[in-house]
Design an enzyme around this catalytic site. Structure first.
Site, PDB file in Angstrom:
ATOM      1  CD  GLU A 414       4.376   7.485 -11.883  1.00 53.56           C
ATOM      2  OE1 GLU A 414       4.807   7.733 -10.736  1.00 53.56           O
ATOM      3  OE2 GLU A 414       4.486   6.364 -12.416  1.00 53.56           O
TER       4      GLU A 414
HETATM    5  C1  NOJ Z   1       6.449   6.004  -8.998  1.00 56.74           C
HETATM    6  C2  NOJ Z   1       5.731   4.757  -9.420  1.00 56.74           C
HETATM    7  O1  NOJ Z   1       5.857   4.612 -10.806  1.00 56.74           O
HETATM    8  C3  NOJ Z   1       4.256   4.749  -9.045  1.00 56.74           C
HETATM    9  O2  NOJ Z   1       3.734   3.490  -9.309  1.00 56.74           O
HETATM   10  C4  NOJ Z   1       4.069   5.162  -7.613  1.00 56.74           C
HETATM   11  O3  NOJ Z   1       2.692   5.176  -7.287  1.00 56.74           O
HETATM   12  C5  NOJ Z   1       4.680   6.530  -7.399  1.00 56.74           C
HETATM   13  N1  NOJ Z   1       6.107   6.476  -7.694  1.00 56.74           N
HETATM   14  C6  NOJ Z   1       4.496   7.060  -5.978  1.00 56.74           C
HETATM   15  O4  NOJ Z   1       5.252   6.315  -5.082  1.00 56.74           O
END
Ligand code: NOJ
Length: 570
Positions: A414
């Site tokens: 991410e």
């Molecule tokens: C981390 C989380 O895993 C994800 O689901 C979320 O969208 C992001 N943070 C942004 O807040």
């Protein structure tokens, strides 16, 4: 998400100190601002992601059971605007549409999660397996593969079956280890012939701290000082068990990899000449990333967590530490259970030492760390309150992972930025800037020798942002949540990210500047929605606009014609 209350206020101090604080470790000898033109290693995997509860909708369809997020979001006052993920992006019904968006981006991989209660409505395999749920994920996986997109699949992105919460207390209870293992085993059995990248848990820090300590997330418990540590303890054991299950039962035939996705924000000492600040910054990272990564790579919790929580527990008059312990057998069972490490990274904090008195009532995860978090007011913060764009922190974090855990194989699971907008904005220049700079810092980290194999932009679509509901948009694609068809529209960043992917990096300044210019030209603030690329899923939307216009025109024309006839008769 980082706690709002923890974001510091010492801005004046920060303005003075942040300049010197930024120039330390030798692997960042380059000036922060310098951009590195170059390409990623051949075969580097580019992706985007999302998760089940955030995107699927269909919360009660086709035999799905309830998750803790279904129940939590339906309680008034828990989520911004009382939003829920009931429908969200309706991804459950839009596999083909969404895979075409991924193709448009030329993605190599897509990261998604499997909803445990969609497959096992009560969470327990011996109760019932929901074949319709299996069919949905089969369809998604097959369609990705047909389009040459590798699925990277998370088994737990926060949506625990509600029955397991009610019956056992969820992750407070050790019995979750076996239930989760049975669920994972079912996924390996049914999808493992095609899925080769498995992530056991997504961001267990949030599950533990926000689910069981602050209560901002489902299941909303506030077990201060103990809840998070206990939940994390069971999650680490569950992760290890699932890794061993795959290793002994499936790896031979399926030849896949099993990792975990940890969130890691970087902590930079406020004053790099102050040993206390240096230690506090290290503590910040150890209490966050290290809490999970150290047991998984080295067999036990970071020494600094054991020392701090142990000492504070004694001061509180407790007989044992609030941080649970692993037995020698457990340590060796847990150590080394990671084929690749997923890193979710968004932001950075300045950290300074701050003593917190340990009283029985005041002790909690945050106060155990004895530190304060600060931000530089000059850091851009276009969206989420906690998310400041600090690209150089990413390179430092990646180098920290390399040195602390023996240079593991890393997938960035991410990275991205949100916007908080009342009206539609497809010209997301700040996102282009964020991706450009963060991806560049990752490239520098690879040149430093960090073993990063892939990058996942977060996220493909705007989606349900947990306690923030739909008020924060992380997507490369804008989703119109007010329209029941949930049409998707490309933001300018789609064009930019696409160019990075097709060039596998940043060729030269002129070209990269051209990408930015062209991407921004494709959107116009006055006519954003209609200027966006038409996609099949937009058809409904366009009809809704056109039909009333045609109707109005017909009425007008008929009226003129009638008047004309009447005049002629007179
Ligand atoms: C981390 C989380 O895993 C994800 O689901 C979320 O969208 C992001 N943070 C942004 O807040």
């Amino acid at each position: 998400m980082l706690p709002r209350c923890a974001v510091g206020v010492c801005h004046v101090l920060m303005l003075v100190l942040c300049v010197s604080a930024a120039e330390d470790f030798d692997w960042t000898k380059n000036h922060h601002g310098s951009f590195y033109y170059g390409t990623f290693p051949a075969g580097f995997s580019w992706g985007a992601g999302g998760s089940a509860y955030q995107t699927e909708g269909a919360w009660d369809k086709d035999g799905k059971g309830l998750s803790i997020w279904d129940v939590f979001s339906h309680k008034k006052g828990k989520i911004q605007q009382n939003d829920t993920g009931d429908f969200s992006c309706e991804g459950y019904y839009k596999v083909k549409d969404d895979v075409s968006l991924m193709k448009e981006l030329r993605l190599n991989h897509y990261r998604f999660s499997i909803s445990w209660p969609r497959l096992l409505p009560t969470g327990i395999k011996s109760d019932h397996v929901n074949e319709k749920g299996i069919q949905y994920y089969d369809h998604l996986i097959n369609h990705l593969l047909e389009n040459k997109i590798t699925p990277i699949v998370t088994l737990y992105h926060w949506d625990l079956p509600q029955v397991l919460q009610e019956k056992y207390g969820g992750w407070q209870n050790i019995s979750m280890v076996n239930y989760f293992n049975e669920f994972a085993n079912l996924c390996f059995e049914r999808f493992g012939d095609r899925v080769k990248y498995w992530i056991t848990f997504n961001n267990p820090w949030s599950v533990a701290v926000e689910g069981y300590e602050t209560g901002e997330h489902a299941p909303g418990l506030r077990l201060r000082g103990t809840g998070a540590y206990r939940a994390a303890h069971h999650i680490i054991k569950a992760h290890a068990k699932v890794w061993h299950t795959y290793d002994t039962q499936w790896r031979g035939k399926q030849k896949g990899l099993v990792g975990i996705a940890l969130s890691g924000e970087w902590g930079e000492p406020v004053d790099i000449s102050n040993q206390k600040d240096i230690e506090a910054a290290e503590r910040y990272v150890q209490f966050h990333l290290g809490w999970f990564a150290t047991p998984i790579f080295h067999g036990d919790y970071p020494q600094v967590m054991k020392d701090f929580i142990g000492r504070k527990s004694v001061q509180q008059g407790l007989g044992t530490s609030r941080l649970p312990t692993f037995s020698p057998q457990e340590k060796s069972y847990i150590k080394g259970t990671c084929d690749f490490l997923g890193i979710g990274h968004f932001t950075t904090r300045y950290i300074t030492q701050k003593n917190n008195p340990s009283g029985r009532s005041s002790s909690n995860y945050f106060s155990d760390r004895d530190l304060a978090e600060l931000v530089d007011p000059r850091w851009p913060d276009p969206g989420s309150e906690w998310l400041y764009a600090v690209p150089w922190g990413f390179r430092r974090l990646l180098n920290f992972v390399k040195t602390q855990y023996g240079n593991p194989m890393i997938y960035v699971t991410e990275n991205g930025v949100s916007e908080k907008m009342l009206c539609t904005e497809l010209c997301d220049e700040w996102r282009i800037q964020y991706y450009k700079d963060y991806i560049n810092e990752m490239l520098k980290a690879i040149k430093d020798g960090v073993n990063v194999k892939g990058y996942t932009a977060w996220s493909l679509l705007d989606k349900f942002e947990w306690d923030e509901g739909f008020s924060e948009r992380f997507g490369l694609y804008y989703v119109d949540f007010r329209n029941k068809n949930k049409p998707r529209y490309p933001k300018a960043s789609v064009q930019f990210y696409k160019r990075i992917i097709s060039s596998n990096g940043f060729p030269n300044q002129r070209e990269v500047e051209n990408w930015r210019r062209k991407a921004v030209e494709t959107c116009s603030s006055s006519n954003q929605l209609l200027a966006a690329d038409p996609l099949t899923s937009h058809m409904e939307m366009v009809t809704e606009i056109v039909v009333p216009t045609v109707c109005t025109l017909s009425i007008l024309l008929s009226a003129i014609f009638l008047m004309f006839l009447l005049r002629r008769r007179n």
